[in-house]
Design a protein around this motif. Structure first.
Motif, PDB file in Angstrom:
ATOM      1  N   ARG A   3       0.841  -1.200   0.000  1.00 51.75           N
ATOM      2  CA  ARG A   3       0.000   0.000   0.000  1.00 51.75           C
ATOM      3  C   ARG A   3       0.876   1.250   0.000  1.00 51.75           C
ATOM      4  O   ARG A   3       0.595   2.216  -0.715  1.00 51.75           O
ATOM      5  CB  ARG A   3      -0.915  -0.005   1.214  1.00 51.75           C
ATOM      6  CG  ARG A   3      -1.771   1.239   1.293  1.00 51.75           C
ATOM      7  CD  ARG A   3      -2.518   1.297   2.583  1.00 51.75           C
ATOM      8  NE  ARG A   3      -3.798   0.618   2.441  1.00 51.75           N
ATOM      9  CZ  ARG A   3      -4.623   0.393   3.436  1.00 51.75           C
ATOM     10  NH1 ARG A   3      -4.302   0.759   4.652  1.00 51.75           N
ATOM     11  NH2 ARG A   3      -5.759  -0.204   3.232  1.00 51.75           N
ATOM     12  N   LEU A   4       1.947   1.237   0.778  1.00 50.63           N
ATOM     13  CA  LEU A   4       2.869   2.373   0.815  1.00 50.63           C
ATOM     14  C   LEU A   4       3.504   2.600  -0.555  1.00 50.63           C
ATOM     15  O   LEU A   4       3.591   3.733  -1.024  1.00 50.63           O
ATOM     16  CB  LEU A   4       3.956   2.127   1.863  1.00 50.63           C
ATOM     17  CG  LEU A   4       5.067   3.167   1.919  1.00 50.63           C
ATOM     18  CD1 LEU A   4       4.526   4.492   2.396  1.00 50.63           C
ATOM     19  CD2 LEU A   4       6.184   2.680   2.809  1.00 50.63           C
ATOM     20  N   VAL A   7       0.939   4.161  -2.908  1.00 56.06           N
ATOM     21  CA  VAL A   7       0.694   5.572  -2.598  1.00 56.06           C
ATOM     22  C   VAL A   7       1.846   6.431  -3.107  1.00 56.06           C
ATOM     23  O   VAL A   7       1.625   7.474  -3.730  1.00 56.06           O
ATOM     24  CB  VAL A   7       0.469   5.767  -1.081  1.00 56.06           C
ATOM     25  CG1 VAL A   7       0.497   7.235  -0.710  1.00 56.06           C
ATOM     26  CG2 VAL A   7      -0.839   5.128  -0.664  1.00 56.06           C
ATOM     27  N   PHE A  10       1.630   6.682  -6.932  1.00 55.94           N
ATOM     28  CA  PHE A  10       0.588   7.582  -7.407  1.00 55.94           C
ATOM     29  C   PHE A  10       0.908   9.044  -7.101  1.00 55.94           C
ATOM     30  O   PHE A  10       0.593   9.923  -7.902  1.00 55.94           O
ATOM     31  CB  PHE A  10      -0.775   7.196  -6.836  1.00 55.94           C
ATOM     32  CG  PHE A  10      -1.350   5.975  -7.478  1.00 55.94           C
ATOM     33  CD1 PHE A  10      -1.545   5.922  -8.844  1.00 55.94           C
ATOM     34  CD2 PHE A  10      -1.684   4.870  -6.720  1.00 55.94           C
ATOM     35  CE1 PHE A  10      -2.065   4.791  -9.456  1.00 55.94           C
ATOM     36  CE2 PHE A  10      -2.197   3.739  -7.313  1.00 55.94           C
ATOM     37  CZ  PHE A  10      -2.386   3.694  -8.681  1.00 55.94           C
ATOM     38  N   VAL A  11       1.553   9.313  -5.983  1.00 52.73           N
ATOM     39  CA  VAL A  11       1.961  10.689  -5.681  1.00 52.73           C
ATOM     40  C   VAL A  11       3.005  11.156  -6.688  1.00 52.73           C
ATOM     41  O   VAL A  11       2.947  12.297  -7.168  1.00 52.73           O
ATOM     42  CB  VAL A  11       2.484  10.803  -4.231  1.00 52.73           C
ATOM     43  CG1 VAL A  11       3.185  12.123  -4.011  1.00 52.73           C
ATOM     44  CG2 VAL A  11       1.338  10.646  -3.248  1.00 52.73           C
ATOM     45  N   GLY A  54       4.199  14.667   1.114  1.00 53.59           N
ATOM     46  CA  GLY A  54       3.864  13.550   2.002  1.00 53.59           C
ATOM     47  C   GLY A  54       3.686  13.981   3.448  1.00 53.59           C
ATOM     48  O   GLY A  54       2.780  13.526   4.141  1.00 53.59           O
TER      49      GLY A  54
END
Length: 64
Positions: A3-4, A7, A10-11, A54
């Motif tokens: 998941r990290l 993320v 996508f960032v 972030g």
């Protein structure tokens, strides 16, 4: 853990897509952001900008 990675991926995609707009606000030109030319193309790696976004997103998530 996956998941990290998703993320962060996508960032990075969003930052690269919005880079021209964000440069007006100073993101993408911070001291830790990398800019280089390779194979005849300009490459931007917004390391510091990604960390800054972030941290801001983490603070927003903590207080919401």
């Amino acid at each position: 853990m996956i998941r990290l990675y998703l993320v962060v991926f996508f960032v990075l995609i969003l930052l690269s897509w919005a880079a021209p707009w964000l440069r007006r606000f100073g993101l993408g030109r911070l001291p830790g952001d990398l800019h280089f030319r390779l194979f005849g193309r300009q490459w931007d790696v917004p390391v510091t900008s990604t960390l800054l976004v972030g941290v801001v997103a983490g603070l927003v998530a903590k207080f919401v």
